[in-house]
Design a protein around this motif. Sequence first.
Motif, PDB file in Angstrom:
ATOM      1  N   LEU A 223      13.818   1.634 -39.220  1.00 28.43           N
ATOM      2  CA  LEU A 223      12.928   0.564 -39.455  1.00 28.43           C
ATOM      3  C   LEU A 223      13.659  -0.752 -40.097  1.00 28.43           C
ATOM      4  O   LEU A 223      13.423  -1.675 -39.593  1.00 28.43           O
ATOM      5  CB  LEU A 223      11.714   0.929 -40.557  1.00 28.43           C
ATOM      6  CG  LEU A 223      10.825   2.035 -40.232  1.00 28.43           C
ATOM      7  CD1 LEU A 223      10.063   2.324 -41.383  1.00 28.43           C
ATOM      8  CD2 LEU A 223      10.012   1.371 -38.739  1.00 28.43           C
ATOM      9  N   LYS A 224      14.750  -0.303 -40.885  1.00 29.61           N
ATOM     10  CA  LYS A 224      15.503  -1.518 -41.414  1.00 29.61           C
ATOM     11  C   LYS A 224      16.230  -2.433 -40.318  1.00 29.61           C
ATOM     12  O   LYS A 224      16.623  -3.392 -40.443  1.00 29.61           O
ATOM     13  CB  LYS A 224      16.343  -1.212 -42.445  1.00 29.61           C
ATOM     14  CG  LYS A 224      15.919  -0.869 -43.898  1.00 29.61           C
ATOM     15  CD  LYS A 224      16.665  -0.178 -44.773  1.00 29.61           C
ATOM     16  CE  LYS A 224      15.705   0.291 -46.121  1.00 29.61           C
ATOM     17  NZ  LYS A 224      16.626   0.886 -47.194  1.00 29.61           N
ATOM     18  N   MET A 229      16.734  -9.633 -41.228  1.00 29.52           N
ATOM     19  CA  MET A 229      17.426  -9.625 -42.284  1.00 29.52           C
ATOM     20  C   MET A 229      18.532  -8.487 -42.381  1.00 29.52           C
ATOM     21  O   MET A 229      18.218  -7.260 -42.505  1.00 29.52           O
ATOM     22  CB  MET A 229      16.514  -9.636 -43.587  1.00 29.52           C
ATOM     23  CG  MET A 229      17.217 -10.058 -45.012  1.00 29.52           C
ATOM     24  SD  MET A 229      16.181  -9.910 -46.125  1.00 29.52           S
ATOM     25  CE  MET A 229      16.170  -8.265 -46.827  1.00 29.52           C
ATOM     26  N   GLY A 230      19.550  -9.029 -42.804  1.00 25.22           N
ATOM     27  CA  GLY A 230      20.654  -7.730 -42.981  1.00 25.22           C
ATOM     28  C   GLY A 230      21.042  -7.775 -44.591  1.00 25.22           C
ATOM     29  O   GLY A 230      21.514  -6.563 -44.883  1.00 25.22           O
ATOM     30  N   GLU A 231      20.866  -8.809 -45.138  1.00 23.32           N
ATOM     31  CA  GLU A 231      21.664  -9.010 -46.468  1.00 23.32           C
ATOM     32  C   GLU A 231      20.683 -10.097 -47.261  1.00 23.32           C
ATOM     33  O   GLU A 231      20.459 -11.133 -46.479  1.00 23.32           O
ATOM     34  CB  GLU A 231      23.036  -8.913 -46.746  1.00 23.32           C
ATOM     35  CG  GLU A 231      23.641  -9.142 -47.968  1.00 23.32           C
ATOM     36  CD  GLU A 231      25.043  -9.364 -47.882  1.00 23.32           C
ATOM     37  OE1 GLU A 231      25.551  -9.373 -48.847  1.00 23.32           O
ATOM     38  OE2 GLU A 231      25.430 -10.004 -46.791  1.00 23.32           O
ATOM     39  N   LYS A 232      20.565  -9.799 -48.390  1.00 24.30           N
ATOM     40  CA  LYS A 232      19.823 -10.992 -49.370  1.00 24.30           C
ATOM     41  C   LYS A 232      20.835 -11.260 -50.453  1.00 24.30           C
ATOM     42  O   LYS A 232      21.140 -10.155 -51.114  1.00 24.30           O
ATOM     43  CB  LYS A 232      18.287 -10.335 -49.759  1.00 24.30           C
ATOM     44  CG  LYS A 232      17.678 -11.392 -50.588  1.00 24.30           C
ATOM     45  CD  LYS A 232      16.149 -11.185 -50.563  1.00 24.30           C
ATOM     46  CE  LYS A 232      15.797  -9.888 -51.064  1.00 24.30           C
ATOM     47  NZ  LYS A 232      14.274  -9.597 -51.064  1.00 24.30           N
ATOM     48  N   ILE A 233      21.154 -12.417 -50.761  1.00 20.20           N
ATOM     49  CA  ILE A 233      21.942 -12.896 -51.940  1.00 20.20           C
ATOM     50  C   ILE A 233      21.323 -13.675 -52.716  1.00 20.20           C
ATOM     51  O   ILE A 233      20.562 -14.598 -52.308  1.00 20.20           O
ATOM     52  CB  ILE A 233      23.268 -13.620 -51.049  1.00 20.20           C
ATOM     53  CG1 ILE A 233      24.015 -12.596 -50.294  1.00 20.20           C
ATOM     54  CG2 ILE A 233      24.242 -14.082 -52.217  1.00 20.20           C
ATOM     55  CD1 ILE A 233      25.125 -13.499 -49.320  1.00 20.20           C
ATOM     56  N   GLU A 295      21.788  -7.574 -52.025  1.00 25.57           N
ATOM     57  CA  GLU A 295      21.325  -6.132 -51.555  1.00 25.57           C
ATOM     58  C   GLU A 295      20.856  -6.168 -50.233  1.00 25.57           C
ATOM     59  O   GLU A 295      20.679  -7.112 -49.595  1.00 25.57           O
ATOM     60  CB  GLU A 295      19.987  -6.193 -52.524  1.00 25.57           C
ATOM     61  CG  GLU A 295      18.895  -7.426 -52.379  1.00 25.57           C
ATOM     62  CD  GLU A 295      17.435  -7.192 -53.112  1.00 25.57           C
ATOM     63  OE1 GLU A 295      17.559  -6.139 -53.839  1.00 25.57           O
ATOM     64  OE2 GLU A 295      16.993  -8.397 -53.327  1.00 25.57           O
ATOM     65  N   LEU A 296      20.770  -5.030 -49.835  1.00 33.56           N
ATOM     66  CA  LEU A 296      20.488  -4.472 -48.462  1.00 33.56           C
ATOM     67  C   LEU A 296      18.872  -4.570 -48.416  1.00 33.56           C
ATOM     68  O   LEU A 296      18.361  -4.592 -49.440  1.00 33.56           O
ATOM     69  CB  LEU A 296      21.097  -3.342 -47.923  1.00 33.56           C
ATOM     70  CG  LEU A 296      22.637  -3.194 -47.991  1.00 33.56           C
ATOM     71  CD1 LEU A 296      23.060  -1.955 -47.716  1.00 33.56           C
ATOM     72  CD2 LEU A 296      23.117  -4.232 -47.147  1.00 33.56           C
ATOM     73  N   PRO A 297      18.339  -4.729 -47.044  1.00 33.34           N
ATOM     74  CA  PRO A 297      16.936  -4.734 -47.055  1.00 33.34           C
ATOM     75  C   PRO A 297      16.124  -3.681 -47.432  1.00 33.34           C
ATOM     76  O   PRO A 297      16.787  -2.491 -47.340  1.00 33.34           O
ATOM     77  CB  PRO A 297      16.758  -5.172 -45.519  1.00 33.34           C
ATOM     78  CG  PRO A 297      18.137  -4.627 -44.832  1.00 33.34           C
ATOM     79  CD  PRO A 297      19.106  -4.744 -46.024  1.00 33.34           C
ATOM     80  N   THR A 298      15.212  -3.731 -47.908  1.00 35.28           N
ATOM     81  CA  THR A 298      14.525  -2.478 -48.614  1.00 35.28           C
ATOM     82  C   THR A 298      13.172  -2.461 -47.469  1.00 35.28           C
ATOM     83  O   THR A 298      13.021  -3.409 -46.714  1.00 35.28           O
ATOM     84  CB  THR A 298      13.599  -2.908 -49.967  1.00 35.28           C
ATOM     85  OG1 THR A 298      12.776  -4.102 -49.653  1.00 35.28           O
ATOM     86  CG2 THR A 298      14.646  -3.315 -50.946  1.00 35.28           C
ATOM     87  N   LEU A 299      12.332  -1.118 -47.668  1.00 31.52           N
ATOM     88  CA  LEU A 299      11.250  -1.096 -47.044  1.00 31.52           C
ATOM     89  C   LEU A 299      10.238  -2.025 -46.970  1.00 31.52           C
ATOM     90  O   LEU A 299       9.496  -2.426 -46.114  1.00 31.52           O
ATOM     91  CB  LEU A 299      10.609   0.390 -47.267  1.00 31.52           C
ATOM     92  CG  LEU A 299      11.561   1.776 -46.596  1.00 31.52           C
ATOM     93  CD1 LEU A 299      10.572   2.717 -46.737  1.00 31.52           C
ATOM     94  CD2 LEU A 299      11.267   1.318 -44.995  1.00 31.52           C
ATOM     95  N   ASN A 300      10.186  -2.758 -48.338  1.00 31.86           N
ATOM     96  CA  ASN A 300       9.076  -3.861 -48.492  1.00 31.86           C
ATOM     97  C   ASN A 300       9.550  -5.007 -47.619  1.00 31.86           C
ATOM     98  O   ASN A 300       8.589  -5.717 -47.053  1.00 31.86           O
ATOM     99  CB  ASN A 300       9.050  -4.191 -49.878  1.00 31.86           C
ATOM    100  CG  ASN A 300       7.901  -4.755 -50.257  1.00 31.86           C
ATOM    101  OD1 ASN A 300       6.810  -4.554 -50.126  1.00 31.86           O
ATOM    102  ND2 ASN A 300       7.956  -6.142 -50.515  1.00 31.86           N
TER     103      ASN A 300
END
Length: 318
Positions: A223-224, A229-233, A295-300
Motif C-alpha cells: 500500500l505504501k 510520498m516516499g519521505e516526509k521531513i 519519517e517514512l509514509p504511514t498507513l494514514n
Amino acid sequence: MAKKVVEIENLVKRYKDLIALDHLNLAIEEGEVFGLLGPNGSGKTTAINCILALLHFDKGSVKVFGEEMQPDSYGSKRQIGVVLQNVAVFEELTVQENIDYFCGLYVQEKQVRKQYVEEAIEFSGLENFRKFYPKKLSGGLLRRLNIACGIAHKPKLIIMDEPTVAVDPQSRNRILEGIQKLNRDGATIIYTSHYMEEVEQICSRIAILDKGRCVASGTKEELKSMIKMGEKIHMEAEGLAPYQIAEIKELRHVYQVDYRDGMLEIRCSGGKHNLVHILEYFGSREIGFGRVYSELPTLNDVFLEITGKDLRDHAEVK
C-alpha cells in the motif's frame, strides 16, 4: 495456495437511492489478520453484515469457508465469532456467567464448555473479575469481557469491529496481544479500526474501502508503495522568505512544501538522500534551523492520498 475463508464478488447493496456497496470484491485467506479500513459510511459495517448473512443484498455473492452464506448457514455460523464495537453483554450476569452463556450458544457439551470458558477468562485476563457484574468493570475490562464472549467457542473466523475504542493503553496492548495469539492459534481475523498504528502492528493484509468499493488492497508495504510520498521531513526554521520556500520546492524529489508557525514540512517522492539535500540547501545559504526529523509514509498517509480523507478524523471518541 492458501484457502480462502471469505470470498466476496461484485457485492451490491442499496438502501433506496443510497449505494452502500458498489460491486465490492474481497478475498480473505486462511490465517490472515485482515484489516478493513474506511471512513464512516464507506461500507465496512454493511460488508460485515453481508458476510454474516444479516442483510439481504441486491447483487453478487458471499462465500464463507467455501459455501454460499445464507441466513440458515448454521454450520458456518458456528465457526464464526463476532466482537462488535458496541459492548453486548448481559448486565444481570457475572463475567463468568456471560462467557458461559455465549459459549453455550455453540458448545452444548458441559465439560468442554467449562474448559472453553476457563480458557477465555484466562485469555482475557479476567481471572480476578469472574464474579463481577459488568457495571462494576472499567471500560477496558468491559471490552475484554466483550471479546471473551465472542471468542470463547474457539471460532475459525473472528470479526472484530473497533474492539479498542475508548480503552486505556494497558487494555489496548492486552487486546492486541490477544488478537495476535488468536491468530497464531489458527484463527482468521477481520479487523476494523481507525487507529492506524494498531493496523500496522497486527494486520498481514489490508483493504481500504471508500464509497462502497475496495479502492486499494495489499500488505502495508504494498500500500505504501502505491502512493507518491516516499519521505516526509520536518524542520524548525523561523523566518523563511517566500523565495526560499520556492527554492526548496524546486529541489530534487520535493513535490510539496508546507510552512506555518516556523515549522517546515517537506514531502518527497522517492530518493534516498532527501534530508541530505535539504540540509545542504540550508547550509549553502547559511539559514539557521532547529530540530529536524524525517519519517517514512504511514498507513494514514496512504489513506489520505488514496481517498482524500484523514482516517484519524473519523475515529470515535467516547
